[in-house]
Structures are given as structure tokens and as C-alpha cells.
Scaffold this active site. Structure first.
Site, PDB file in Angstrom:
ATOM      1  CG  ASN A   6      -2.189  -0.952   1.079  1.00 38.60           C
ATOM      2  OD1 ASN A   6      -2.714  -0.979   0.006  1.00 38.60           O
ATOM      3  ND2 ASN A   6      -2.187  -1.858   2.103  1.00 38.60           N
ATOM      4  CG  HIS A   9       6.699   7.235  -1.303  1.00 40.38           C
ATOM      5  ND1 HIS A   9       7.050   8.268  -1.924  1.00 40.38           N
ATOM      6  CD2 HIS A   9       6.105   7.597  -0.060  1.00 40.38           C
ATOM      7  CE1 HIS A   9       6.431   9.468  -1.164  1.00 40.38           C
ATOM      8  NE2 HIS A   9       5.819   9.033  -0.084  1.00 40.38           N
ATOM      9  CE  LYS A  10       8.699  -0.292   1.123  1.00 38.36           C
ATOM     10  NZ  LYS A  10       8.312  -1.543   1.762  1.00 38.36           N
ATOM     11  CG  ASP A  66       9.158  -6.597   6.110  1.00 33.66           C
ATOM     12  OD1 ASP A  66       8.702  -5.227   6.050  1.00 33.66           O
ATOM     13  OD2 ASP A  66       9.067  -7.202   7.229  1.00 33.66           O
ATOM     14  CB  THR A  67      12.568  -2.757   3.658  1.00 34.65           C
ATOM     15  OG1 THR A  67      12.215  -3.150   2.237  1.00 34.65           O
ATOM     16  CG2 THR A  67      13.804  -2.136   3.653  1.00 34.65           C
ATOM     17  CG  PHE A 156       9.868   6.460   0.289  1.00 35.15           C
ATOM     18  CD1 PHE A 156       9.610   5.172   1.285  1.00 35.15           C
ATOM     19  CD2 PHE A 156      10.224   6.030  -0.810  1.00 35.15           C
ATOM     20  CE1 PHE A 156       9.746   3.994   0.830  1.00 35.15           C
ATOM     21  CE2 PHE A 156      10.329   4.874  -1.386  1.00 35.15           C
ATOM     22  CZ  PHE A 156      10.233   3.693  -0.520  1.00 35.15           C
ATOM     23  N   GLY A 157      10.729   7.515   3.544  1.00 34.57           N
ATOM     24  CA  GLY A 157      11.030   7.023   4.732  1.00 34.57           C
ATOM     25  C   GLY A 157      12.442   7.574   5.322  1.00 34.57           C
ATOM     26  CE1 TYR A 158      13.960   5.022  10.598  1.00 31.91           C
ATOM     27  CE2 TYR A 158      12.745   3.817   8.985  1.00 31.91           C
ATOM     28  CZ  TYR A 158      13.145   4.171  10.297  1.00 31.91           C
ATOM     29  OH  TYR A 158      12.252   3.910  11.556  1.00 31.91           O
TER      30      TYR A 158
END
Length: 176
Positions: A6, A9-10, A66-67, A156-158
Site C-alpha cells: 500500500n 512510494h514503493k 519487507d525492508t 521516502f522513509g529513512y
């Protein structure tokens, strides 16, 4: 091929990578609006759980990832809890990138060892012609370090605090 995520970005990044070679469908495009289970205690477990759920429930070939960000000074944390790290530590709502970054930077205060790595596991599930499912797992690792201040506008994210070489991943172009 369906990408069981969902995360817009990915999804956008994967579509850019594959271009017109493979049509990547989103969960919304196959009518999946429910929350996909993701409660395993490993990246491998979460990736395979998500891919199986979609492949079995919707009858489509699917991949899921999963990252985890694994920080040496934090004994490998946040790891499998990367997306929920801030929430778990009182820094905001679930899957809030800003809260996750604030949490990580707070936990890294005073730490000299900034070494870390992003580790991604991708589960690919395809339906076999003779029936049943064929499952594959793939892994990728990017070594880096956690910096003390946000750098860059991409990603995005970290990404703004994850350094690879002399740049954060938020300073890299989409092609890089």
C-alpha cells in the site's frame, strides 16, 4: 504481476524500474482494500506472508517485500519494526516517517558507531501450470550509516538520514 504493498512510494519506484517490461498492478487495481497480515518476526516471514495472502485470496502472481533498517549501535534495531519504530517508542502514528526518523535520531544521540544497513527481502509467488504455488525469496542489502541531520529531497522513509558514500539516499536521483 501484483505488488503487495500500500506504499505509493514503493509502487512508483518498482514501476519505474520495470518500465514497460512487466505490468505491475497495485492492490487497489485488483480490488484489495483490506489490511494484509504482516505479523511475522522476520523480514522473510512478513514478505512471504503478504505474497501468499494475495496469491491465494486473489489467484494472481504476486511479489511482496519487507525492508528493515538494521543499526549496529542499536543491536540491529529497528529491524523488522522499521515502519513502526516511532510509534513503538512514543514518537507518533504508525508508519509515520517523520516520527520514525525523530525516534531513530533520538536513540542515536551520543553514539559513535553510526554503521547500519537496509535489508530487503522480496517474496515472489507464482501459480504453477500444474497447480499449486511456486515460492522464491530474494535478498538485497545496502550498507551505510546514520547521519545526524536530514539531507536531500528525494526518496521516502529513512532516506534523508541514510548515507551511502558521501550522500544520503534522499540526495540520489531516482535512476541512481
Amino acid at each position: 504481476m501484483v505488488f503487495a504493498t500500500n506504499n505509493e512510494h514503493k509502487l512508483r519506484e518498482i514501476r519505474q524500474i520495470f518500465g514497460d517490461k512487466i505490468e505491475i498492478q497495485s492492490l487497489a487495481e485488483i480490488g484489495c482494500t483490506e489490511e494484509i497480515p504482516e505479523d511475522a518476526d522476520t523480514l522473510e516471514g512478513n514478505a512471504i506472508q503478504k505474497a501468499r495472502y494475495i496469491a491465494e485470496k486473489y489467484g494472481v502472481d504476486c511479489f511482496a517485500d519487507d525492508t528493515g533498517l538494521h543499526v549496529d549501535a542499536l543491536d540491529g534495531a529497528p529491524g523488522v519494526y522499521t515502519a513502526r519504530f516511532g510509534t513503538m517508542n512514543g514518537f507518533g502514528d504508525s508508519h509515520d516517517a517523520t516520527a520514525n526518523i525523530r525516534c531513530l535520531l533520538a536513540k542515536m544521540e551520543g553514539k559513535e558507531n553510526r554503521a547500519c544497513r537496509f535489508r530487503t527481502v522480496i517474496a515472489l509467488i507464482r501459480h504453477k501450470a500444474e497447480g499449486g504455488l511456486e515460492e522464491h525469496l530474494f535478498e538485497g542489502i545496502v550498507e551505510g550509516k546514520v547521519v545526524t541531520a536530514l539531507r536531500g529531497e528525494n526518496g521516502f522513509g529513512y532516506d534523508p538520514i541514510f548515507m551511502v558514500g558521501d550522500r544520503s539516499t534522499a540526495e540520489l536521483s531516482p535512476a541512481e
